[in-house]
Write a protein that holds these residues in place. Structure first.
Motif, PDB file in Angstrom:
ATOM      1  N   GLY A 253      -0.252 -48.516  32.787  1.00 11.84           N
ATOM      2  CA  GLY A 253      -0.799 -47.992  34.035  1.00 11.84           C
ATOM      3  C   GLY A 253       0.287 -47.491  34.970  1.00 11.84           C
ATOM      4  N   LEU A 254       1.399 -48.244  35.067  1.00 13.27           N
ATOM      5  CA  LEU A 254       2.523 -47.802  35.906  1.00 13.27           C
ATOM      6  C   LEU A 254       3.140 -46.507  35.373  1.00 13.27           C
ATOM      7  CD1 LEU A 254       4.264 -51.235  36.583  1.00 13.27           C
ATOM      8  CD2 LEU A 254       2.936 -49.862  38.212  1.00 13.27           C
ATOM      9  N   LEU A 255       3.258 -46.394  34.050  1.00 18.25           N
ATOM     10  CA  LEU A 255       3.778 -45.161  33.462  1.00 18.25           C
ATOM     11  C   LEU A 255       2.853 -43.982  33.767  1.00 18.25           C
ATOM     12  CD1 LEU A 255       5.077 -46.328  29.958  1.00 18.25           C
ATOM     13  CD2 LEU A 255       6.437 -45.560  31.910  1.00 18.25           C
ATOM     14  N   LEU A 287      -2.063 -39.793  43.673  1.00 13.46           N
ATOM     15  CA  LEU A 287      -2.746 -41.078  43.735  1.00 13.46           C
ATOM     16  C   LEU A 287      -2.165 -41.932  44.855  1.00 13.46           C
ATOM     17  CD1 LEU A 287      -2.935 -41.982  39.928  1.00 13.46           C
ATOM     18  CD2 LEU A 287      -4.780 -41.101  41.366  1.00 13.46           C
ATOM     19  N   THR A 288      -3.033 -42.532  45.638  1.00 16.65           N
ATOM     20  CA  THR A 288      -2.589 -43.438  46.686  1.00 16.65           C
ATOM     21  C   THR A 288      -2.218 -44.793  46.065  1.00 16.65           C
ATOM     22  OG1 THR A 288      -4.835 -44.241  47.105  1.00 16.65           O
ATOM     23  CG2 THR A 288      -4.107 -42.287  48.320  1.00 16.65           C
ATOM     24  N   PHE A 289      -1.621 -45.666  46.891  1.00 18.71           N
ATOM     25  CA  PHE A 289      -1.265 -46.992  46.394  1.00 18.71           C
ATOM     26  C   PHE A 289      -2.514 -47.809  46.054  1.00 18.71           C
ATOM     27  CE2 PHE A 289       2.779 -45.970  48.500  1.00 18.71           C
ATOM     28  CZ  PHE A 289       3.658 -46.351  47.486  1.00 18.71           C
ATOM     29  N   ALA A 290      -3.602 -47.566  46.784  1.00 23.68           N
ATOM     30  CA  ALA A 290      -4.858 -48.245  46.450  1.00 23.68           C
ATOM     31  C   ALA A 290      -5.358 -47.781  45.083  1.00 23.68           C
ATOM     32  CB  ALA A 290      -5.907 -47.972  47.526  1.00 23.68           C
ATOM     33  N   GLU A 291      -5.274 -46.477  44.839  1.00 23.79           N
ATOM     34  CA  GLU A 291      -5.685 -45.954  43.530  1.00 23.79           C
ATOM     35  C   GLU A 291      -4.737 -46.417  42.431  1.00 23.79           C
ATOM     36  OE1 GLU A 291      -7.868 -41.788  44.859  1.00 23.79           O
ATOM     37  OE2 GLU A 291      -5.680 -41.879  44.733  1.00 23.79           O
ATOM     38  N   LEU A 292      -3.436 -46.583  42.767  1.00 22.29           N
ATOM     39  CA  LEU A 292      -2.497 -47.156  41.800  1.00 22.29           C
ATOM     40  C   LEU A 292      -2.926 -48.558  41.412  1.00 22.29           C
ATOM     41  CD1 LEU A 292       0.167 -47.463  40.238  1.00 22.29           C
ATOM     42  CD2 LEU A 292       1.256 -48.075  42.409  1.00 22.29           C
ATOM     43  N   GLY A 293      -3.308 -49.360  42.415  1.00 22.39           N
ATOM     44  CA  GLY A 293      -3.779 -50.706  42.124  1.00 22.39           C
ATOM     45  C   GLY A 293      -5.005 -50.700  41.229  1.00 22.39           C
ATOM     46  N   GLN A 294      -5.936 -49.792  41.507  1.00 20.32           N
ATOM     47  CA  GLN A 294      -7.134 -49.687  40.670  1.00 20.32           C
ATOM     48  C   GLN A 294      -6.783 -49.278  39.241  1.00 20.32           C
ATOM     49  OE1 GLN A 294      -9.651 -46.940  42.764  1.00 20.32           O
ATOM     50  NE2 GLN A 294      -9.939 -48.293  44.519  1.00 20.32           N
ATOM     51  N   LEU A 295      -5.829 -48.341  39.123  1.00 15.66           N
ATOM     52  CA  LEU A 295      -5.416 -47.887  37.798  1.00 15.66           C
ATOM     53  C   LEU A 295      -4.771 -49.020  37.008  1.00 15.66           C
ATOM     54  CD1 LEU A 295      -4.979 -45.583  35.754  1.00 15.66           C
ATOM     55  CD2 LEU A 295      -2.843 -45.042  36.945  1.00 15.66           C
ATOM     56  N   VAL A 296      -3.906 -49.785  37.647  1.00 13.66           N
ATOM     57  CA  VAL A 296      -3.227 -50.890  36.958  1.00 13.66           C
ATOM     58  C   VAL A 296      -4.230 -51.984  36.590  1.00 13.66           C
ATOM     59  CG1 VAL A 296      -1.517 -52.727  37.237  1.00 13.66           C
ATOM     60  CG2 VAL A 296      -0.987 -50.401  37.998  1.00 13.66           C
ATOM     61  N   SER A 300      -4.891 -53.078  32.828  1.00 14.16           N
ATOM     62  CA  SER A 300      -4.703 -54.466  32.394  1.00 14.16           C
ATOM     63  C   SER A 300      -5.985 -55.034  31.796  1.00 14.16           C
ATOM     64  CB  SER A 300      -4.236 -55.327  33.572  1.00 14.16           C
ATOM     65  OG  SER A 300      -5.202 -55.316  34.617  1.00 14.16           O
ATOM     66  N   PHE A 301      -7.136 -54.668  32.358  1.00 11.99           N
ATOM     67  CA  PHE A 301      -8.407 -55.125  31.778  1.00 11.99           C
ATOM     68  C   PHE A 301      -8.612 -54.538  30.384  1.00 11.99           C
ATOM     69  CE2 PHE A 301     -12.899 -54.110  30.966  1.00 11.99           C
ATOM     70  CZ  PHE A 301     -13.399 -55.394  30.859  1.00 11.99           C
ATOM     71  N   LEU A 302      -8.285 -53.247  30.223  1.00  8.52           N
ATOM     72  CA  LEU A 302      -8.414 -52.632  28.903  1.00  8.52           C
ATOM     73  C   LEU A 302      -7.467 -53.293  27.905  1.00  8.52           C
ATOM     74  CD1 LEU A 302      -8.665 -48.849  29.890  1.00  8.52           C
ATOM     75  CD2 LEU A 302     -10.525 -50.393  29.222  1.00  8.52           C
ATOM     76  N   GLY A 303      -6.248 -53.616  28.383  1.00  7.07           N
ATOM     77  CA  GLY A 303      -5.314 -54.323  27.505  1.00  7.07           C
ATOM     78  C   GLY A 303      -5.845 -55.681  27.089  1.00  7.07           C
TER      79      GLY A 303
END
Length: 321
Positions: A253-255, A287-296, A300-303
């Motif tokens: 997600g971070l990548l 992407l905002t930091f809130a959207e970054l959090g949602q993406l991560v 992580s859930f998919l992982g």
């Protein structure tokens, strides 16, 4: 060892059990990072695949967000042109403007008198000298109405136009909004496309992580058999693999976020050059930091999901012989 830990933990008070529960999870979470470090090439390749896979729907989401922002800015600039009946006095027109100003659907009003309309037409058309020979001004006065944000949609603007055309001073009104409807239809189509592609890529992420965890289980088959021989529980054995999947998702997600920011930065410079040719300014939003959090969190859930499905399927097949 695991059986001895379970017996020892059962003798602890409830507070001690809770503390040991978190300590054990932290230990296994950190040990899963060590497993990734021991296989750097395969781990990096898996994370890169996840990052690229997640960046595709994220990039489309950024595109949809910017398209919606542009559409909203154009919506707020949508205008209704009211052409005044010929022969209406200036006092009558000002009375019309005063009545329209109190409409809650109206954001602002501009008035272009017949003289101003003729002067602007002479200046823009290039027929200034020819128009000076006219006996009278053929252009009507125009009142330009900007709808409020709530009524700037095609449906709301048409409703406002019908109400304004009922005013006695108005000959007819004009609302050129078909282009806006087409744009909104394209945005809706893009949103559905994003959902469809995101669903496919989510499935791909789950499959990639599941296959990676399957290989890790096969590589540690002997270790798992020994752990089962000494009485380790299924939860204790499978927990490191679940944490490995979560770490894959978090780093993937971070990548993806880094890839999206680089892409927006690259395209924003090209867009600035293009808009500069038209004397306008427009900047892409990433992407905002809130959207970054949602993406991560999603990654992580998919992982975790991919790891869980793989562990549940393959771990049960390993039994000590």
């Amino acid at each position: 060892m695991a059986k001895h830990n379970n017996i020892t933990q059962s003798k602890l008070p409830m507070s001690g059990r809770i503390v040991m529960f978190f300590i054990r999870h932290i230990q296994q979470g950190m040990s899963s990072i060590g497993e990734l470090w021991r296989n750097p090439l395969s781990s990096v390749m898996t994370m890169a695949v996840l990052g690229v896979s997640l960046s595709l729907p994220a990039a489309l989401q950024v595109l949809v967000k910017n398209a919606e922002n542009i559409t909203q800015s154009w919506n707020s600039a949508a205008e209704i042109s009211l052409f005044i009946n010929e022969g209406r006095s200036e006092q009558s027109i000002q009375s019309l403007i005063s009545r329209i100003k109190v409409f809650r659907e109206v954001e602002s009003i501009d008035y272009i008198s017949r003289e101003q309309a003729l002067e602007e037409f002479q200046r823009l058309s290039g027929f200034g000298e020819a128009l000076s020979y006219l006996d009278e001004n053929p252009l009507p006065a125009v009142v330009t109405v900007t709808p409020s944000l709530k009524y700037s949609s095609p449906t709301g603007a048409r409703e406002l136009l019908r109400r304004l055309e009922r005013e006695p001073e108005v000959s007819f009104g004009r609302l050129d909004i078909e282009w806006l409807e087409r744009l909104q239809a394209m945005v809706r189509l893009l949103e559905k496309t994003v959902l469809a592609i995101a669903a496919l890529l989510v499935l791909a992420v789950v499959l990639v992580i599941g296959n990676t965890i399957r290989l890790a289980i096969m590589n540690r088959r002997t270790e798992i058999e020994i752990m089962k021989l000494v009485g380790a529980t299924e939860a204790f054995i499978q927990r490191p693999f679940l944490y490995t999947g979560i770490w894959y998702g978090v780093i993937g997600g971070l990548l993806a976020w880094i890839i999206i920011n680089l892409l927006v930065w690259y395209l924003d410079g090209a867009l600035a050059d293009l808009m500069g040719l038209y004397g306008s300014e427009l900047s892409l939003q990433s992407l905002t930091f809130a959207e970054l959090g949602q993406l991560v969190l999603l990654a992580s859930f998919l992982g975790w999901l991919g790891s869980y499905l793989s562990v549940r399927q393959h771990l049960r097949k390993i039994e000590p012989s």
